[in-house]
Design an enzyme around this catalytic site. Structure first.
Site, PDB file in Angstrom:
ATOM      1  N   GLY A 138      37.219  35.375  33.850  1.00  0.00           N
ATOM      2  CA  GLY A 138      37.793  34.106  33.436  1.00  0.00           C
ATOM      3  C   GLY A 138      37.050  33.443  32.305  1.00  0.00           C
ATOM      4  O   GLY A 138      37.653  32.789  31.447  1.00  0.00           O
ATOM      5  N   VAL A 170      34.781  26.830  38.011  1.00  0.00           N
ATOM      6  CA  VAL A 170      36.234  26.954  37.845  1.00  0.00           C
ATOM      7  C   VAL A 170      36.489  28.052  36.826  1.00  0.00           C
ATOM      8  O   VAL A 170      35.873  28.055  35.757  1.00  0.00           O
ATOM      9  CB  VAL A 170      36.852  25.617  37.381  1.00  0.00           C
ATOM     10  CG1 VAL A 170      38.335  25.785  37.085  1.00  0.00           C
ATOM     11  CG2 VAL A 170      36.630  24.540  38.435  1.00  0.00           C
ATOM     12  N   THR A 176      42.958  38.264  41.860  1.00  0.00           N
ATOM     13  CA  THR A 176      43.812  37.174  41.365  1.00  0.00           C
ATOM     14  C   THR A 176      45.237  37.686  41.280  1.00  0.00           C
ATOM     15  O   THR A 176      45.453  38.871  41.018  1.00  0.00           O
ATOM     16  CB  THR A 176      43.372  36.680  39.970  1.00  0.00           C
ATOM     17  OG1 THR A 176      42.029  36.244  40.040  1.00  0.00           O
ATOM     18  CG2 THR A 176      44.245  35.570  39.422  1.00  0.00           C
TER      19      THR A 176
END
Ligand code: ASP
Length: 345
Positions: free
Chosen positions: A252, A227, A198
């Site tokens: 995440g 997501v 990322t």
């Protein structure tokens, strides 16, 4: 299960005693830009962002131009073109942008076939009354604005995915029923360090305005439709023109459950330095990691999350949960790596 509990005071005391890196940051002071920060894979991105800012660009355009270099790089397997695919072998990208002067945000999630999700996120910000578009709707919106659909799966990423498929067994992200104290759920899938990535990039421009972007292909082999934190405003990034900006990389799910970029901004608002605010977010995640399967033998989080921040004055810093690492910063003196603080060695 060992109960994990650490107060801020404990942490500062313990880490000082153990020689853990806490205050390594060279302070960078400027009344305004150019200043750009990014995750470790963003050396070229911050250099480009500062170049754009020096040529008069708004911070938002500058950070997007910076991360575009990584989105189009087939060798970064965690972002954009060449990113590792989901469990079905399809590359699904997440990105968010935030513009300090207007306080507006735009984001896309589970976007397929578009190399530059950060540019689409900017269209969401500028050309809709919404903040987040996902999946097919996000792709249709991108096509409407002239983006073409491309195959983002490089041969290298496809081969890595095939190796994962062929050796899958039960090593995926689906979990059998289990309780909070169950540490061993059978042979679970551990992502290697190479699979985390990322890019986050934030900058201050020549007018002192701040903007941010985060862009990713998310977790490799994720459940289709998953997501992460990157496109979620307040988690993967947050920006307040009067305070500063923050963003994240790493697991995440842990960040989504703690809204850390927003937390970092609020800590900086009441006086924390960027590095201290990032460490505070790491502590918060550690305090809230209660499930045995996410902890190591000593009850610490067994995963990593990293945070990067800058404040209005141009001070920069970052911190992560585990181990030494660097982030990048660029300003008038050029681009360089700087050390991040960490909570656990
Ligand atoms: N934070 C990203 C996500 O959870 C992954 C990463 O940073 O590697 O989607």
């Amino acid at each position: 299960m060992q109960k994990y509990s650490i107060t801020r005071r404990d942490f500062l005391r313990n880490s000082a005693a153990a020689g853990v890196a806490t205050a390594l940051q060279p302070k960078i002071h400027s009344l305004a830009g150019p200043v750009a920060i990014a995750s470790q894979n963003g050396f070229a991105a911050v250099a480009r962002a500062v170049e754009e800012i020096n040529a008069g660009a708004d911070a938002l355009d500058a950070v997007i131009a910076g991360v575009n270099l990584v989105e189009e790089d087939p060798n970064d397997i965690t972002v954009g073109y060449g990113g590792l695919p989901n469990a079905d072998g399809v590359v699904e990208l997440d990105s968010a942008v935030m513009h300090g002067p207007t306080g507006r945000a735009g984001a896309v999630a589970s976007l397929q076939g578009i190399k530059y999700p950060s540019r689409v996120a900017k269209y969401v910000l500028e050309r809709t009354d919404h903040v987040l578009l996902v999946g097919e709707g996000a792709q249709k919106f991108a096509r409407m604005h002239g983006f073409s659909i491309e195959n983002l799966l490089t041969e290298e990423a496809r081969e890595t995915w095939v190796r994962w498929r062929e050796t899958l067994s039960n090593r995926d992200d689906y979990l059998p029923p289990h309780g909070p104290d169950d540490a061993d759920l059978g042979e679970t899938f551990h992502r290697g360090p190479d699979h985390w990535g990322t890019i986050h990039c934030s900058a201050i421009d020549l007018r002192g305005n701040i903007s941010s972007v985060t862009t990713t292909s998310g977790l490799p082999f994720k459940i289709p439709g998953r997501v992460g934190d990157s496109p979620i405003i307040g988690a993967g990034l947050y920006c307040d023109n009067e305070v500063g900006a923050a963003g994240s990389t790493g697991r995440g799910e842990a960040n989504l459950e703690n809204c850390c970029s927003f937390l970092i901004i609020e800590r900086m608002r009441v006086g924390d330095s960027p590095q201290d605010a990032c460490l505070y977010a790491c502590e918060r995640i550690a305090q809230n990691t209660h499930l045995a399967r996410l902890q190591n033998e000593t009850g610490e989080p067994a995963f990593n999350v990293s945070f990067y921040a800058l404040n209005k004055a141009g001070d920069v810093g970052g911190a992560r949960i585990r181990g030494q690492a660097e982030m990048v910063v660029a300003d008038r003196s050029g681009a360089r790596y700087i050390e991040m603080a960490h909570l656990f060695p």
